[in-house]
Design a protein around this motif. Sequence first.
Motif, PDB file in Angstrom:
ATOM      1  N   SER A  60       0.822  -1.214   0.000  1.00 35.22           N
ATOM      2  CA  SER A  60       0.000   0.000   0.000  1.00 35.22           C
ATOM      3  C   SER A  60       0.859   1.268   0.000  1.00 35.22           C
ATOM      4  CB  SER A  60      -0.944   0.014   1.208  1.00 35.22           C
ATOM      5  OG  SER A  60      -0.233   0.261   2.407  1.00 35.22           O
ATOM      6  N   HIS A  61       2.131   1.128   0.306  1.00 34.13           N
ATOM      7  CA  HIS A  61       3.031   2.290   0.314  1.00 34.13           C
ATOM      8  C   HIS A  61       3.737   2.505  -1.026  1.00 34.13           C
ATOM      9  CE1 HIS A  61       2.787   1.142   4.664  1.00 34.13           C
ATOM     10  NE2 HIS A  61       2.631   2.448   4.773  1.00 34.13           N
ATOM     11  N   VAL A  62       3.569   1.584  -1.953  1.00 40.53           N
ATOM     12  CA  VAL A  62       4.329   1.648  -3.212  1.00 40.53           C
ATOM     13  C   VAL A  62       3.698   2.685  -4.141  1.00 40.53           C
ATOM     14  CG1 VAL A  62       5.019   0.358  -5.267  1.00 40.53           C
ATOM     15  CG2 VAL A  62       5.122  -0.723  -2.992  1.00 40.53           C
ATOM     16  N   VAL A  63       4.555   3.550  -4.676  1.00 48.75           N
ATOM     17  CA  VAL A  63       4.073   4.603  -5.584  1.00 48.75           C
ATOM     18  C   VAL A  63       4.541   4.403  -7.020  1.00 48.75           C
ATOM     19  CG1 VAL A  63       3.792   6.326  -3.761  1.00 48.75           C
ATOM     20  CG2 VAL A  63       6.010   6.133  -4.915  1.00 48.75           C
ATOM     21  N   LYS A  64       5.587   3.589  -7.210  1.00 48.70           N
ATOM     22  CA  LYS A  64       6.116   3.382  -8.567  1.00 48.70           C
ATOM     23  C   LYS A  64       6.726   1.990  -8.652  1.00 48.70           C
ATOM     24  CE  LYS A  64       7.652   4.754 -12.724  1.00 48.70           C
ATOM     25  NZ  LYS A  64       8.162   3.496 -13.260  1.00 48.70           N
ATOM     26  N   ALA A  65       6.458   1.308  -9.745  1.00 47.11           N
ATOM     27  CA  ALA A  65       7.060  -0.006  -9.992  1.00 47.11           C
ATOM     28  C   ALA A  65       7.700  -0.001 -11.373  1.00 47.11           C
ATOM     29  CB  ALA A  65       5.998  -1.105  -9.908  1.00 47.11           C
ATOM     30  N   SER A  66       8.843  -0.637 -11.471  1.00 50.38           N
ATOM     31  CA  SER A  66       9.513  -0.847 -12.756  1.00 50.38           C
ATOM     32  C   SER A  66       9.645  -2.347 -12.957  1.00 50.38           C
ATOM     33  CB  SER A  66      10.899  -0.194 -12.756  1.00 50.38           C
ATOM     34  OG  SER A  66      10.773   1.199 -12.564  1.00 50.38           O
ATOM     35  N   VAL A  67       9.162  -2.821 -14.099  1.00 49.46           N
ATOM     36  CA  VAL A  67       9.065  -4.259 -14.349  1.00 49.46           C
ATOM     37  C   VAL A  67       9.867  -4.606 -15.597  1.00 49.46           C
ATOM     38  CG1 VAL A  67       7.474  -6.156 -14.844  1.00 49.46           C
ATOM     39  CG2 VAL A  67       6.737  -4.254 -13.363  1.00 49.46           C
ATOM     40  N   HIS A  68      10.635  -5.661 -15.487  1.00 48.03           N
ATOM     41  CA  HIS A  68      11.376  -6.191 -16.633  1.00 48.03           C
ATOM     42  C   HIS A  68      10.880  -7.615 -16.875  1.00 48.03           C
ATOM     43  CE1 HIS A  68      14.507  -2.988 -16.537  1.00 48.03           C
ATOM     44  NE2 HIS A  68      14.070  -2.911 -15.288  1.00 48.03           N
ATOM     45  N   ILE A 127      -0.824 -12.100 -11.517  1.00 42.87           N
ATOM     46  CA  ILE A 127      -0.227 -12.247 -10.192  1.00 42.87           C
ATOM     47  C   ILE A 127       0.045 -10.885  -9.568  1.00 42.87           C
ATOM     48  CG2 ILE A 127       1.723 -13.185  -8.900  1.00 42.87           C
ATOM     49  CD1 ILE A 127      -0.184 -15.302 -10.126  1.00 42.87           C
ATOM     50  N   TYR A 128       0.586  -9.976 -10.354  1.00 45.22           N
ATOM     51  CA  TYR A 128       0.919  -8.624  -9.863  1.00 45.22           C
ATOM     52  C   TYR A 128      -0.304  -7.985  -9.195  1.00 45.22           C
ATOM     53  CZ  TYR A 128       2.516  -3.715 -10.370  1.00 45.22           C
ATOM     54  OH  TYR A 128       2.870  -2.400 -10.164  1.00 45.22           O
ATOM     55  N   GLU A 129      -1.465  -8.133  -9.844  1.00 45.88           N
ATOM     56  CA  GLU A 129      -2.691  -7.531  -9.312  1.00 45.88           C
ATOM     57  C   GLU A 129      -3.089  -8.110  -7.958  1.00 45.88           C
ATOM     58  OE1 GLU A 129      -4.681  -6.870 -13.716  1.00 45.88           O
ATOM     59  OE2 GLU A 129      -5.766  -8.025 -12.194  1.00 45.88           O
ATOM     60  N   GLN A 130      -2.681  -9.351  -7.690  1.00 41.89           N
ATOM     61  CA  GLN A 130      -3.036  -9.969  -6.405  1.00 41.89           C
ATOM     62  C   GLN A 130      -2.249  -9.363  -5.244  1.00 41.89           C
ATOM     63  OE1 GLN A 130      -2.609 -14.242  -6.667  1.00 41.89           O
ATOM     64  NE2 GLN A 130      -3.777 -14.332  -8.570  1.00 41.89           N
ATOM     65  N   PHE A 131      -1.095  -8.813  -5.539  1.00 41.52           N
ATOM     66  CA  PHE A 131      -0.243  -8.244  -4.495  1.00 41.52           C
ATOM     67  C   PHE A 131      -0.415  -6.734  -4.361  1.00 41.52           C
ATOM     68  CE2 PHE A 131       1.852 -12.255  -5.261  1.00 41.52           C
ATOM     69  CZ  PHE A 131       2.417 -12.608  -4.046  1.00 41.52           C
ATOM     70  N   MET A 132      -0.528  -6.027  -5.484  1.00 39.43           N
ATOM     71  CA  MET A 132      -0.557  -4.575  -5.436  1.00 39.43           C
ATOM     72  C   MET A 132      -1.906  -4.068  -4.937  1.00 39.43           C
ATOM     73  SD  MET A 132       2.229  -3.088  -6.004  1.00 39.43           S
ATOM     74  CE  MET A 132       3.856  -3.335  -6.732  1.00 39.43           C
ATOM     75  N   VAL A 133      -1.891  -2.886  -4.363  1.00 37.77           N
ATOM     76  CA  VAL A 133      -3.068  -2.301  -3.720  1.00 37.77           C
ATOM     77  C   VAL A 133      -3.542  -1.124  -4.569  1.00 37.77           C
ATOM     78  CG1 VAL A 133      -3.858  -1.119  -1.619  1.00 37.77           C
ATOM     79  CG2 VAL A 133      -2.220  -3.023  -1.450  1.00 37.77           C
ATOM     80  N   LYS A 134      -4.868  -1.079  -4.806  1.00 36.75           N
ATOM     81  CA  LYS A 134      -5.446   0.055  -5.551  1.00 36.75           C
ATOM     82  C   LYS A 134      -5.457   1.320  -4.690  1.00 36.75           C
ATOM     83  CE  LYS A 134      -8.421  -2.694  -8.575  1.00 36.75           C
ATOM     84  NZ  LYS A 134      -9.798  -3.008  -8.975  1.00 36.75           N
ATOM     85  N   PRO A 135      -5.276   2.489  -5.260  1.00 38.68           N
ATOM     86  CA  PRO A 135      -4.956   2.705  -6.665  1.00 38.68           C
ATOM     87  C   PRO A 135      -3.566   2.171  -6.976  1.00 38.68           C
ATOM     88  CG  PRO A 135      -4.724   4.761  -5.446  1.00 38.68           C
ATOM     89  CD  PRO A 135      -5.289   3.767  -4.484  1.00 38.68           C
ATOM     90  N   TYR A 136      -3.451   1.437  -8.093  1.00 41.32           N
ATOM     91  CA  TYR A 136      -2.181   0.806  -8.420  1.00 41.32           C
ATOM     92  C   TYR A 136      -1.078   1.857  -8.571  1.00 41.32           C
ATOM     93  CZ  TYR A 136      -4.866  -3.417  -9.419  1.00 41.32           C
ATOM     94  OH  TYR A 136      -5.684  -4.511  -9.324  1.00 41.32           O
TER      95      TYR A 136
END
Length: 138
Positions: free
Chosen positions: A77-85, A99-108
């Motif tokens: 819930s504290h994440v503001v930016k993700a970089s994915v490779h 899978i990513y959606e199961q972990f990340m909290v909205k607003p994404y």
Amino acid sequence: MPETTNTLRLQVSTADAPPPSWAYSQGIVANGFLFTAGQTPHDPVTDETVGISIEEQTTRTMQNLAAVLAAHGLDFSHVVKASVHLHHPGRDAAGFNAIYEQFMVKPYPARTTVGSFLGDFLVEIDVVAVVPPVEPAS
Ligand SMILES: CC(=[NH2+])C(=O)[O-]
């Protein structure tokens, strides 16, 4: 345990995520943000790649990210930016996102996803998380 490197940078370190294999920290806190290293689908103890599918490897990668965040009292819930490779972005985008959606909290969080060569694994993710200010004691 976290190790203070200087007054500007606090090192975040945990045995619950793979130890750095090169010249980087698992996480660094600076100016109110936690910057994680790119996390990969490796087991924290054995350093073996976990799983062969994008779903398995994304799950382990997100668990490793969660461990680095938790080492500083944070969560997704504290994440503001993700970089994915992604090694195979065209093939793996849907499985990765499921899978990513199961972990990340909205607003994404804001996110960038690119295709990269990653060696013998399929995914690497790093995040930036905001560190809530400490309330002054009253
Ligand atoms: C694995 C990783 N974060 C690096 O920079 O090599």
